[in-house]
Design an enzyme around this catalytic site. Structure first.
Site, PDB file in Angstrom:
ATOM      1  N   ALA A  63      39.315  84.275  21.613  1.00  0.00           N
ATOM      2  CA  ALA A  63      38.976  84.623  22.996  1.00  0.00           C
ATOM      3  C   ALA A  63      39.001  86.142  23.113  1.00  0.00           C
ATOM      4  CB  ALA A  63      39.998  83.993  23.936  1.00  0.00           C
ATOM      5  N   GLY A 102      40.399  80.967  19.598  1.00  0.00           N
ATOM      6  CA  GLY A 102      39.259  80.296  20.208  1.00  0.00           C
ATOM      7  C   GLY A 102      38.074  80.213  19.250  1.00  0.00           C
ATOM      8  N   GLU A 105      38.738  77.358  17.136  1.00  0.00           N
ATOM      9  CA  GLU A 105      38.620  76.157  17.979  1.00  0.00           C
ATOM     10  C   GLU A 105      37.153  75.788  18.195  1.00  0.00           C
ATOM     11  OE1 GLU A 105      41.388  78.037  20.866  1.00  0.00           O
ATOM     12  OE2 GLU A 105      42.214  76.021  21.035  1.00  0.00           O
ATOM     13  N   GLU A 125      47.444  82.364  18.253  1.00  0.00           N
ATOM     14  CA  GLU A 125      47.771  82.574  19.677  1.00  0.00           C
ATOM     15  C   GLU A 125      49.259  82.797  19.909  1.00  0.00           C
ATOM     16  OE1 GLU A 125      45.503  80.526  18.568  1.00  0.00           O
ATOM     17  OE2 GLU A 125      43.810  80.350  19.947  1.00  0.00           O
TER      18      GLU A 125
HETATM   19  N1  3HC Z   1      39.728  90.174  21.882  1.00  0.00           N
HETATM   20  C1  3HC Z   1      39.367  91.434  22.229  1.00  0.00           C
HETATM   21  N2  3HC Z   1      39.342  92.471  21.349  1.00  0.00           N
HETATM   22  C2  3HC Z   1      39.702  92.191  20.087  1.00  0.00           C
HETATM   23  C3  3HC Z   1      40.085  90.907  19.665  1.00  0.00           C
HETATM   24  C4  3HC Z   1      40.081  89.865  20.619  1.00  0.00           C
HETATM   25  N3  3HC Z   1      40.384  88.589  20.298  1.00  0.00           N
HETATM   26  N4  3HC Z   1      40.398  90.955  18.353  1.00  0.00           N
HETATM   27  C5  3HC Z   1      40.204  92.239  17.960  1.00  0.00           C
HETATM   28  N5  3HC Z   1      39.785  92.974  19.007  1.00  0.00           N
HETATM   29  C6  3HC Z   1      39.430  94.405  18.990  1.00  0.00           C
HETATM   30  C7  3HC Z   1      40.621  95.297  18.696  1.00  0.00           C
HETATM   31  O1  3HC Z   1      41.322  95.614  19.860  1.00  0.00           O
HETATM   32  C8  3HC Z   1      39.956  96.501  18.059  1.00  0.00           C
HETATM   33  O2  3HC Z   1      39.442  97.274  19.098  1.00  0.00           O
HETATM   34  P1  3HC Z   1      39.368  98.862  18.955  1.00  0.00           P
HETATM   35  O3  3HC Z   1      38.527  99.137  17.766  1.00  0.00           O
HETATM   36  O4  3HC Z   1      38.795  99.295  20.254  1.00  0.00           O
HETATM   37  O5  3HC Z   1      40.800  99.295  18.761  1.00  0.00           O
HETATM   38  C9  3HC Z   1      38.777  95.894  17.296  1.00  0.00           C
HETATM   39  O6  3HC Z   1      38.550  94.602  17.879  1.00  0.00           O
HETATM   40  C10 3HC Z   1      39.022  95.709  15.830  1.00  0.00           C
HETATM   41  O7  3HC Z   1      40.257  95.018  15.658  1.00  0.00           O
HETATM   42  P2  3HC Z   1      41.297  95.441  14.531  1.00  0.00           P
HETATM   43  O8  3HC Z   1      41.511  96.907  14.561  1.00  0.00           O
HETATM   44  O9  3HC Z   1      42.483  94.556  14.702  1.00  0.00           O
HETATM   45  O10 3HC Z   1      40.473  95.079  13.226  1.00  0.00           O
HETATM   46  P3  3HC Z   1      40.942  94.398  11.885  1.00  0.00           P
HETATM   47  O11 3HC Z   1      39.731  94.288  11.062  1.00  0.00           O
HETATM   48  O12 3HC Z   1      42.151  95.094  11.353  1.00  0.00           O
HETATM   49  O13 3HC Z   1      41.426  92.919  12.288  1.00  0.00           O
HETATM   50  C11 3HC Z   1      41.260  90.780  13.320  1.00  0.00           C
HETATM   51  C12 3HC Z   1      40.502  92.006  12.780  1.00  0.00           C
HETATM   52  C13 3HC Z   1      41.945  90.054  12.170  1.00  0.00           C
HETATM   53  C14 3HC Z   1      40.244  89.878  13.949  1.00  0.00           C
HETATM   54  C15 3HC Z   1      42.326  91.252  14.334  1.00  0.00           C
HETATM   55  O14 3HC Z   1      41.714  92.080  15.284  1.00  0.00           O
HETATM   56  C16 3HC Z   1      42.986  90.143  15.096  1.00  0.00           C
HETATM   57  O15 3HC Z   1      43.924  89.537  14.602  1.00  0.00           O
HETATM   58  N6  3HC Z   1      42.513  89.873  16.322  1.00  0.00           N
HETATM   59  C17 3HC Z   1      43.156  88.958  17.230  1.00  0.00           C
HETATM   60  C18 3HC Z   1      42.882  87.533  16.853  1.00  0.00           C
HETATM   61  C19 3HC Z   1      43.524  86.623  17.852  1.00  0.00           C
HETATM   62  O16 3HC Z   1      44.667  86.748  18.204  1.00  0.00           O
HETATM   63  N7  3HC Z   1      42.758  85.634  18.317  1.00  0.00           N
HETATM   64  C20 3HC Z   1      43.238  84.714  19.288  1.00  0.00           C
HETATM   65  C21 3HC Z   1      42.936  85.230  20.648  1.00  0.00           C
HETATM   66  S1  3HC Z   1      43.635  84.209  21.911  1.00  0.00           S
HETATM   67  C22 3HC Z   1      42.605  82.895  22.016  1.00  0.00           C
HETATM   68  O17 3HC Z   1      41.702  82.783  21.252  1.00  0.00           O
HETATM   69  C23 3HC Z   1      42.902  81.911  23.093  1.00  0.00           C
HETATM   70  C24 3HC Z   1      42.124  80.644  22.914  1.00  0.00           C
HETATM   71  O18 3HC Z   1      42.928  79.693  22.316  1.00  0.00           O
HETATM   72  C25 3HC Z   1      41.630  80.108  24.199  1.00  0.00           C
END
Ligand code: 3HC
Length: 689
Positions: A63, A102, A105, A125
């Site tokens: 998400a 997400g 998912e 998450e």
């Molecule tokens: N939403 C919004 N922005 C995100 C994002 C997300 N899910 N994931 C990464 N970004 C952004 C970062 O803030 C960063 O922005 P910036 O360049 O402006 O600082 C950019 O994308 C690149 O991210 P990273 O610097 O972390 O890049 P990496 O290559 O090191 O890592 C990644 C990539 C493994 C995808 C890492 O960003 C990550 O772990 N992201 C989060 C994943 C996550 O937690 N997903 C679950 C979200 S909650 C959800 O999905 C709820 C659902 O169940 C309904």
């Protein structure tokens, strides 16, 4: 369809390509685009199957976290998932990079999943204080069984493609770099073979097998109680898996939604989401642009093979960077190298490394007794005794030995990096790299910018620290930098509280319950009370000195603030209690009963105030950087967001009022910083400064 999705026909296979940099997160335009693309693909009679693919570095990474907490807009993700799952044509998710949250998912609602070998999947998450809110908690147990699902959901760990293949999370691996071709061929095969439309939601055997076995959950809770302490999200994830086992799919989905919303509106997830972005923000330095050239660091030198030097070296060895480690005495060198080997071998014993990995890493290490061996290093990190004269002497020597164009770093935890740099003729190459003990484990790296440190040196060390798995925070020169400077506030108050009426174990309990891994006195016992103490110079002037004089040196001899048994279990010491009472009496202090509330406020509020002072003086770039220091270096509970975030949760005005009250009662240790006054007056937020 909007510009983030593209739909093309590859023969009789519809290919939907999503392109929403940087990580294809499920923002409103992405959900809208996917909905339209799937609608069109399902309705296109020429398409016999549908492939979902992503452009750029990764499949959907989840998400869009930045949307959380804002009002709803765009299509619901569930509408996209319903279209996919109910499609009369097979839907294949084609995964590269990371399919997370997400994103995974979405993939789980496809009928089949293919991935390249380098891909990873996961439901992280929980790390954001959440649970998967788009069916992940109901579908995952149906695929891998509740036991494995519990592990994945509560750790948030990423799962490698080979493991995902074995456990059925992915159906086939395709050649690296040929995802599109592989996925289309796979889809065509499904059609040709008339394979069924597999819906994960309909799988029953694994959840049925666990029904009527509540011990699965009870045992899991018990085994992980310590790890989950204080966190809300793990328990909510567990409850969802229970629902997956005990309820029909639709009911389980309702339970997932209910628990998801509870977490989403709570303060823990707000803190953890804030920290996610704060950590990424900390890597950005306003006057050191992203494109600042970085210097190649192919070989590192470390001076000192003690606990710090050894730990620091291991970071580089683990990242495949050769290290020359220098000590003065052979014995100390051999001991340091042996400890590094032992640490790696212990990791190998736990199955997290192979013996070949251990040998490979140790093979990158060159032990030496001669500083001249550092001449060709690209970066040298000094980790010798914390004393300015010694450090200056080392840097003066290095200046004459190490090639020009190499970075000279000091692992000082308090000292003035400008003064250290002044011992060389190249202060622009000098920087502080303050590692935290154990240096091979702790994530934080305070990078100390001297007045003359060059921008490319800063850019290089910031990038390098990421490469070795650290979370870097750039700080300015001041005594103790950000972390230790704030810690000193807490330590001072903890010591005073013990004399005024609290016992060390009261203070430790309050801070432990707040969420720290241990309190300051348990910590002192662990480190050793006699660090920096010498019998000849001891004058019974502090409680610590008195304890050392009575041979209470800490865990190492079974007696410190606490008494320890042979398994190092701590119990409050009657002897220490008496020592404290006597000492306070001698000092003329009339002891009083101190509430837990006062302990917490006295220990934490001066830290918040000091954080504000640090910001006022420009020694940290932003309030959130201060929080990142405390989360990654001092065990501040991530679900409380760091001291600045916590201060805002309490309210800067309330913190200020308490500081003033304490100042009246206890003096100028509590003098509010001008910035705290300003923030409180203007209704601003410390963590947003
Ligand atoms: N939403 C919004 N922005 C995100 C994002 C997300 N899910 N994931 C990464 N970004 C952004 C970062 O803030 C960063 O922005 P910036 O360049 O402006 O600082 C950019 O994308 C690149 O991210 P990273 O610097 O972390 O890049 P990496 O290559 O090191 O890592 C990644 C990539 C493994 C995808 C890492 O960003 C990550 O772990 N992201 C989060 C994943 C996550 O937690 N997903 C679950 C979200 S909650 C959800 O999905 C709820 C659902 O169940 C309904």
């Amino acid at each position: 369809m909007n510009k983030v999705t593209d739909l093309t026909l590859d023969g009789d296979v519809a290919v939907i390509t999503l392109n929403s940099p940087p990580v294809n997160a499920l923002s409103a335009p992405v959900r809208d685009g996917l909905f339209d693309a799937f609608t069109a693909a399902v309705n296109d009679p020429a398409a016999k199957a549908i492939v979902l693919l992503c452009d750029g570095r990764t499949f959907i990474a989840g998400a869009d976290i930045s949307e959380f907490g804002k009002g709803p807009s765009g299509r619901a993700l569930q509408d996209v998932q319903a279209l996919m799952e109910n499609s009369p044509k097979p839907v294949v998710a084609a995964i590269h990079g990371t399919a997370l949250g997400g994103g995974f998912e979405v993939a789980l609602t496809a009928h089949y999943r293919v991935a390249v070998p380098s891909a990873k999947v996961g439901l992280p998450e929980v790390k954001l204080g959440l649970l998967p809110g788009a069916g992940g908690t109901q579908r995952l147990p149906r695929l891998v069984g509740p036991e494995v699902a519990l592990q994945y959901l509560t750790s948030g760990d990423f799962i490698n493609s080979d493991v995902a293949l074995k456990s059925g999370l992915v159906d086939e691996l395709v050649e690296e770099g040929k995802l599109r071709e592989g996925a289309v061929a796979f889809a065509r095969k499904l059609v040709a073979e008339g394979r069924p439309l597999k819906k994960v939601r309909d799988l029953q055997d694994k959840v049925e097998a666990a029904r009527g076995k509540p011990e699965i959950f009870a045992d899991f809770r018990k085994a992980n109680a310590r790890r989950f302490r204080g966190f809300d999200a793990p328990e909510a994830n567990i409850k969802c898996v229970e629902a997956a086992v005990n309820l029909p799919f639709a009911e389980g989905m309702k339970e997932e939604r209910r628990l998801f919303e509870g977490l989403m509106t709570g303060s823990q997830s707000a803190a953890q989401r804030y920290i996610f972005f704060a950590e990424r923000q900390a890597a950005k330095i306003p006057d050191v642009p992203e494109d600042t050239p970085v210097l190649p660091v192919r070989k590192v030198g470390v001076i000192g093979a003690g606990t710090m030097g050894g730990g620091i070296s291991m970071n580089f060895l683990s990242a495949g960077i050769p290290v020359t480690i220098v000590e003065m005495q052979k014995e100390a060198l051999d001991r340091g190298v042996a400890i590094m080997r032992k640490n790696y071998e212990n990791t190998a014993k736990k199955g997290r490394l192979t013996q070949a990995d251990v040998e490979k890493r140790m093979g990158l290490l060159t032990p030496s007794l001669d500083l001249n061996d550092l001449a060709d290093c690209d970066m040298v990190i000094e980790a010798v005794y914390e004393n300015m004269d010694i450090k200056k002497e080392v840097f003066a020597k290095l200046d004459g030995i190490v090639k020009q164009g190499a970075i000279l770093a000091s692992n000082t935890s308090y000292l003035d990096v400008n003064e250290i740099a002044s011992a060389t003729k190249r202060p622009e190459w000098v920087i502080g790299t303050h590692f935290f003990s154990p240096a091979n484990v702790m994530k934080l790296l305070e990078i100390v910018r001297g007045d003359k440190t060059a921008k490319d040196v800063i850019a290089t060390v910031m990038k390098l620290s990421k490469k070795i798995g650290k979370v870097p925070v750039l700080v300015g020169v001041c005594h103790g930098f950000v972390g230790n400077r704030m810690l000193a506030q807490r330590q001072r108050e903890a010591n005073k509280l013990v004399l005024e009426g609290a016992m060390p174990w009261d203070i430790d309990r309050v801070l432990y319950d707040f969420g720290f891994p241990m309190g300051p006195f348990a910590m002192s016992d662990l480190a050793g009370l006699d660090i920096g103490w010498s019998k000849d110079k001891s004058s019974s002037s502090t409680l610590r000195e008195v304890l050392c004089e009575m041979d209470r040196r800490g865990q190492k001899n079974g007696r410190g603030f606490y008494d320890y048994d042979e398994k190092r279990n701590a119990t409050p010491s009657a002897e220490v209690e008496k020592i404290i009472l006597d000492f306070a009496k001698k000092q003329g202090i009339e002891r009083r009963k101190i509430s837990d509330e006062e302990i917490l406020e006295r220990c934490i509020y001066p830290m918040i105030n000091e954080g504000a002072k640090i910001l006022e003086e420009g020694k940290a770039i932003r309030g959130s950087d201060v929080d990142i220091v405390w989360i990654n270096g001092y065990g501040w509970p991530v679900y409380r967001g760091g001291p600045m975030f916590f201060g805002d949760l309490i309210g800067a005005d309330k913190v200020l009022a308490k500081m003033k009250e304490f100042q009246q009662k206890h003096g100028d240790d509590f003098k509010p910083s001008a910035l705290l006054e300003k923030v409180a007056a203007e209704g601003k937020k410390l963590h947003q400064l």
